[in-house]
Design a protein around this motif. Structure first.
Motif, mmCIF file in Angstrom:
data_model
loop_
_atom_site.group_PDB
_atom_site.id
_atom_site.type_symbol
_atom_site.label_atom_id
_atom_site.label_comp_id
_atom_site.label_asym_id
_atom_site.label_seq_id
_atom_site.Cartn_x
_atom_site.Cartn_y
_atom_site.Cartn_z
ATOM 1 N N HIS A 115 -0.324 -5.030 -11.672
ATOM 2 C CA HIS A 115 0.526 -5.982 -10.942
ATOM 3 C C HIS A 115 0.437 -5.799 -9.432
ATOM 4 O O HIS A 115 0.844 -6.684 -8.676
ATOM 5 N N VAL A 116 -0.080 -4.643 -8.960
ATOM 6 C CA VAL A 116 -0.233 -4.453 -7.513
ATOM 7 C C VAL A 116 -1.679 -4.690 -7.069
ATOM 8 O O VAL A 116 -1.981 -4.555 -5.889
ATOM 9 N N PHE A 117 -2.536 -5.074 -8.010
ATOM 10 C CA PHE A 117 -3.955 -5.214 -7.678
ATOM 11 C C PHE A 117 -4.177 -6.239 -6.571
ATOM 12 O O PHE A 117 -4.935 -5.986 -5.622
ATOM 13 N N ASP A 118 -3.546 -7.407 -6.678
ATOM 14 C CA ASP A 118 -3.766 -8.450 -5.680
ATOM 15 C C ASP A 118 -3.356 -7.987 -4.286
ATOM 16 O O ASP A 118 -4.001 -8.338 -3.284
ATOM 17 N N ALA A 119 -2.292 -7.178 -4.211
ATOM 18 C CA ALA A 119 -1.809 -6.714 -2.910
ATOM 19 C C ALA A 119 -2.751 -5.697 -2.280
ATOM 20 O O ALA A 119 -2.975 -5.699 -1.067
ATOM 21 N N VAL A 120 -3.306 -4.807 -3.116
ATOM 22 C CA VAL A 120 -4.119 -3.719 -2.567
ATOM 23 C C VAL A 120 -5.605 -4.055 -2.535
ATOM 24 O O VAL A 120 -6.387 -3.315 -1.923
ATOM 25 N N ALA A 121 -6.026 -5.158 -3.167
ATOM 26 C CA ALA A 121 -7.455 -5.487 -3.222
ATOM 27 C C ALA A 121 -8.113 -5.519 -1.841
ATOM 28 O O ALA A 121 -9.209 -4.962 -1.665
ATOM 29 N N LEU A 300 3.424 0.162 -1.851
ATOM 30 C CA LEU A 300 2.296 -0.753 -1.722
ATOM 31 C C LEU A 300 2.743 -2.207 -1.668
ATOM 32 O O LEU A 300 2.066 -3.043 -1.071
ATOM 33 N N ARG A 301 3.868 -2.506 -2.309
ATOM 34 C CA ARG A 301 4.370 -3.887 -2.269
ATOM 35 C C ARG A 301 4.725 -4.294 -0.835
ATOM 36 O O ARG A 301 4.579 -5.448 -0.450
ATOM 37 N N GLU A 302 5.192 -3.329 -0.065
ATOM 38 C CA GLU A 302 5.583 -3.606 1.317
ATOM 39 C C GLU A 302 4.426 -3.389 2.290
ATOM 40 O O GLU A 302 4.309 -4.087 3.286
ATOM 41 N N ASP A 303 3.592 -2.397 1.982
ATOM 42 C CA ASP A 303 2.521 -2.030 2.902
ATOM 43 C C ASP A 303 1.270 -1.631 2.124
ATOM 44 O O ASP A 303 1.107 -0.469 1.749
#
Length: 469
Positions: A115-121, A300-303
């Motif tokens: 679920h955090v992949f798109d944010a950290v890609a 990671l959601r924020e930064d």
């Protein structure tokens, strides 16, 4: 037909071959992205059903006739670019290889952190562009260890439970296999083995010098690297067989490199202490619906850039679960090494001309191998040199350290090449004409800050040497 292609290559200059290899790789990446797009659409439309195939894998086997492993890679890449088109963009632009992209897929397929992949890609893609494949694979493993704490710990428990080893004589040929076990055991055994390998390497270097004198560097070592590793293993067994019964074996030093935030969070999860020093009651994390949130995932959601400063690994570069660092800290089997936000070892504060003692030990933690692109000589066998020369104001500290094997160290000085770091602490080699040694597709880094610092340090050193200037 191929003979014509071969003849064309033979007629090329060295520079033309290099340029052609790079261009061919860029074209291959574009084709890989296009094939992945076709595969993604084909799977969505169930194109495989046209000729009666019951799965996409069967369709690919029948249509393009690849090996089984290639079918798996094709499907992974198709699903990856379907989920994250930015990966396809990076492939088409040539900034990453297919192998780098498939490492990214390890995050996508992990159900606990996908679920955090798109944010950290985007952050992971930047790391991929500026990292050798082995290094990037390690960073992805590190990310999973830190973001998927529970899943990574389950894998760790499985490795310990299913550890095994075998030493066999197969028709007069030695066959040694050992897998699994605890990460600290693996680090300890690896350190012992590497120590014996280094001893074999030194023996070969001395033998070559005795035979060829000043021209020794122009001749190969008596044994190959593989032969030295084999002989090192034999030496370990011989040493064990010859040691007095019950004698204590020497304990090698194994450093665990971890950033402060990761270690503090791990203590907090264990109910020992919070980063602010308060003691945590372990019962806070127990209950029917209560779960311990992964601090890194929340961050990671924020930064999405938060992962850049995280490290948790042994001195040999093996990525480990944070709980292993905690266990080592509590049992006293750790020499804690603190790293800064750029992921480099903080200066030990040693001010001296040469990298020796603690200064050398800390500098070696900056790299696993020689820093020259493509070289795999282990850091322990390398020289520790200055990025900025001592006479030009370069300090003997970890920020100014460069790890290179003796051959590449001399090569660099003969060619008058330089090394510089970018804003993330990554080191780059610069030719005498100012061009940077880069793999195909990697964009030029911004080295301006490091270059400005070099100029300032050089001028300060000159003023110190001649106060009247």
């Amino acid at each position: 037909m191929f003979a014509e292609v071969l003849d064309e290559a033979v007629a090329m200059t060295d520079a033309e071959i290099d340029a052609a290899l790079r261009e061919t790789e860029l074209q291959a990446r574009v084709l890989a992205a296009r094939r992945a797009a076709l595969g993604a659409v084909a799977e969505h439309r169930r194109v495989f059903a046209i000729d009666g195939h019951r799965s996409m894998a069967a369709y690919l086997r029948a249509t393009i006739n690849p090996g089984g492993g290639e079918v798996c890679r094709l499907r992974k890449l198709a699903r990856l670019v379907d989920r994250a088109p930015v990966v396809g963009d990076a492939l088409i632009a040539g900034h990453i290889s297919v192998a780098h992209a498939l490492e990214l897929d390890r995050v996508r397929v992990n159900p606990r952190i996908s679920h955090v992949f798109d944010a950290v890609a985007p952050v992971l893609l930047d790391l991929a562009e500026h990292s050798q494949h082995d290094e990037f694979r390690g960073r992805i493993t590190e990310f999973i260890n830190l973001a998927d704490v529970d899943g990574a710990f389950a894998d760790l428990a499985s490795d310990v439970e299913h550890r095994t080893a075998r030493v066999s004589d197969i028709d007069g040929t030695l066959d040694v296999v050992a897998t699994g076990g605890h990460p600290l055991v693996a680090a300890r055994l690896t350190a012992v083995f590497q120590g014996f390998v280094e001893a074999e390497f030194r023996t070969d270097v001395e033998a070559r010098a005795a035979e060829h004198g000043d021209d020794a560097d122009q001749h190969p070592l008596p044994r190959t690297a593989g032969q030295r590793r084999f002989d090192a293993l034999v030496a370990i067994f011989d040493a064990a067989a010859g040691s007095p019964e019950g004698a204590a074996a020497p304990i090698p030093t194994v450093d665990i490199v971890v950033d402060d935030q990761t270690l503090d969070e791990t203590f907090a999860r264990a109910g020992i202490t919070l980063p602010n020093g308060n003691v945590v009651d372990g019962d806070e994390f127990v209950g029917d619906d209560a779960t311990l949130l992964d601090t890194l995932v929340d961050e990671l959601r924020e930064d999405p850039e938060a992962f850049r400063s995280r490290r948790c690994e042994t001195s040999s570069g093996s990525k480990i679960h944070p709980i292993i660092a905690l266990q080592a800290a509590l049992t006293g089997h750790i020499r804690r090494v603190v790293v800064d936000s750029a992921g480099t070892v903080i200066d030990h504060g040693v001010r001296q001309r040469l990298f020796t003692g603690n200064a050398r030990a800390a500098a070696l933690l900056l790299a696993r191998t020689c820093a020259h692109p493509g070289c795999r000589v282990a850091a322990g066998l390398c020289d520790v040199d200055h990025n900025d020369e001592w006479h030009a104001g370069g300090r003997t500290d970890q920020r100014n350290a460069n790890i290179e094997c003796s051959a590449h160290n001399r090569f660099k000085h003969r060619r008058r090449w330089r090394t510089r770091r970018d804003s993330c602490g990554r080191i780059y080699t610069i030719r005498d004409d100012g061009t940077i040694l880069l793999p195909v597709g990697e964009r030029e880094p911004d080295l301006s800050a490091d270059e400005l610092g070099r100029i300032v340090r050089s001028r300060v050193a000159a003023l110190s040497a001649d106060p009247e200037r």
